[in-house]
Write an enzyme that holds these catalytic residues in place. Structure first.
Site, PDB file in Angstrom:
ATOM      1  N   LYS A  42       0.770   4.456   8.483  1.00 54.99           N
ATOM      2  CA  LYS A  42       1.350   4.834   7.187  1.00 54.99           C
ATOM      3  C   LYS A  42       0.265   4.953   6.123  1.00 54.99           C
ATOM      4  O   LYS A  42       0.207   5.940   5.382  1.00 54.99           O
ATOM      5  CB  LYS A  42       2.393   3.796   6.783  1.00 54.99           C
ATOM      6  CG  LYS A  42       3.008   4.006   5.404  1.00 54.99           C
ATOM      7  CD  LYS A  42       2.363   3.134   4.324  1.00 54.99           C
ATOM      8  CE  LYS A  42       2.555   1.663   4.581  1.00 54.99           C
ATOM      9  NZ  LYS A  42       1.995   0.824   3.478  1.00 54.99           N
ATOM     10  N   LYS A  98      -7.219   1.088  -2.789  1.00 49.55           N
ATOM     11  CA  LYS A  98      -6.806   0.622  -1.461  1.00 49.55           C
ATOM     12  C   LYS A  98      -6.940   1.727  -0.423  1.00 49.55           C
ATOM     13  O   LYS A  98      -7.322   1.477   0.731  1.00 49.55           O
ATOM     14  CB  LYS A  98      -5.362   0.115  -1.504  1.00 49.55           C
ATOM     15  CG  LYS A  98      -4.813  -0.361  -0.152  1.00 49.55           C
ATOM     16  CD  LYS A  98      -5.648  -1.507   0.448  1.00 49.55           C
ATOM     17  CE  LYS A  98      -5.177  -1.886   1.852  1.00 49.55           C
ATOM     18  NZ  LYS A  98      -3.848  -2.502   1.886  1.00 49.55           N
ATOM     19  N   THR A 133       0.869  -1.175   0.000  1.00 49.51           N
ATOM     20  CA  THR A 133       0.000   0.000   0.000  1.00 49.51           C
ATOM     21  C   THR A 133       0.897   1.213   0.000  1.00 49.51           C
ATOM     22  O   THR A 133       1.643   1.450   0.943  1.00 49.51           O
ATOM     23  CB  THR A 133      -0.931   0.015   1.231  1.00 49.51           C
ATOM     24  OG1 THR A 133      -1.735  -1.159   1.214  1.00 49.51           O
ATOM     25  CG2 THR A 133      -1.828   1.239   1.207  1.00 49.51           C
TER      26      THR A 133
END
Length: 308
Positions: free
Chosen positions: A260, A192, A117
């Site tokens: 993150k 995502k 990701t």
């Protein structure tokens, strides 16, 4: 000219090849999810080259038949398909760019698939640089955590060209079930991030619901039996809710990696002029959780903030 020579010439022209069980897959990153993904590919009969920063983490895969390579460049040189699933965008840049990176060392006609990701803009940069070297690039982040990785049921969100997607589909089918080409390069990462935005607020709700059930004197396990199949149903509720109740905070997905992801999503949303208050609150709470020493715990550890 022999068959090997014909394929070599075609590769120099960047021709797409049909992926077969004789294809060699390079895999960089054998963490919580990557390890299970490699094992599924091995079980399906693929030849797999592996590299990770700490070789000890890959020893069991090597025992199962994976071939260890000493560098990223070595994986790229000796693989037809190179899959990466590493930690942060800076790690993605490190493995793809530079003289020792994937782009400089992968064979023309090969495929590179980043399943980390990461930033949509970085996915586009990889795609464009790969194309100049006749390499086919896809961004394909996944969702489903350690459970989905082990069972081969990951949701795979893909960005890139359809021809490359069609060629790689046999490999994706080993790793996941819900596999959708979302659009051009970067579209997989945007999808995502939409997924992570959904989970961000949902995790707060799951924690509050379990604490509420306990405070009301209910059996939280029985409450989950009722609400997981109704309108409140979600992966977070049905898979992570029981872990919260049991005090199981082992990482299926690390707190630090979720931070993150949410940070990237918030930055991307701001670039598009979007307000995402639910995402902002969740990021704030997870940062507080990490500051308490829980960055290497699973995301379900968020409930610890609600148990105070």
């Amino acid at each position: 000219m022999n068959v090997e020579g014909i394929y070599s010439n075609l590769a120099k022209k960047g021709v797409n090849f049909m992926i077969t069980k004789q294809s060699t897959i390079g895999f960089i990153g054998t963490g919580v999810m990557g390890k299970s993904m490699v094992r599924n590919l091995l079980n399906e009969g693929y030849n797999v080259n592996v590299f990770t920063r700490t070789k000890a983490k890959a020893l069991d895969l090597i025992e199962d038949g994976a071939q260890w390579k000493n560098t990223v460049s070595e994986v790229a040189q000796y693989s037809d398909v190179i899959i990466t699933i590493v930690g942060y965008p800076i790690d993605v840049e490190e493995v793809y760019f530079g003289l020792d990176g994937i782009i400089e060392n992968a064979k023309p006609g090969s495929y590179v698939i980043d399943m980390t990701t990461s930033k949509p803009t970085l996915a586009i940069e990889i795609f464009e640089k790969a194309k100049t070297r006749k390499i086919h690039a896809l961004d394909a982040p996944v969702s489903g955590g350690d459970i989905g990785a082990r069972s081969g049921t990951l949701a795979i969100m893909v960005g890139g060209e359809k021809a490359a997607f069609d060629s790689i589909l046999p490999i994706f089918n080993v790793l996941g079930e819900n596999i959708i080409l979302q659009g051009k390069a970067g579209a997989g990462q945007h999808t995502k991030l939409s997924n992570q935005i959904t989970i961000a607020s949902n995790m707060i709700g799951v924690c509050e619901a379990i604490i509420y059930a306990k405070k009301a004197g209910l059996n939280p396990d029985r409450v989950l039996d009722s609400i997981t199949t109704g309108a409140a149903g979600s992966f977070s509720l049905s898979k992570l809710g029981p872990r919260m109740i049991d005090g199981d905070f082992a990482p299926g997905f690390y707190v630090k990696h979720f931070i993150k992801d949410m940070t990237i999503a918030l930055e991307s949303a701001k670039e598009m002029g979007l307000s995402t208050p639910g995402l902002s609150l969740s990021l704030e709470l997870y940062k507080e959780l990490a500051a308490r020493g829980e960055e290497d715990s699973g995301t379900q550890a968020l409930i610890k903030l609600f148990q105070q």
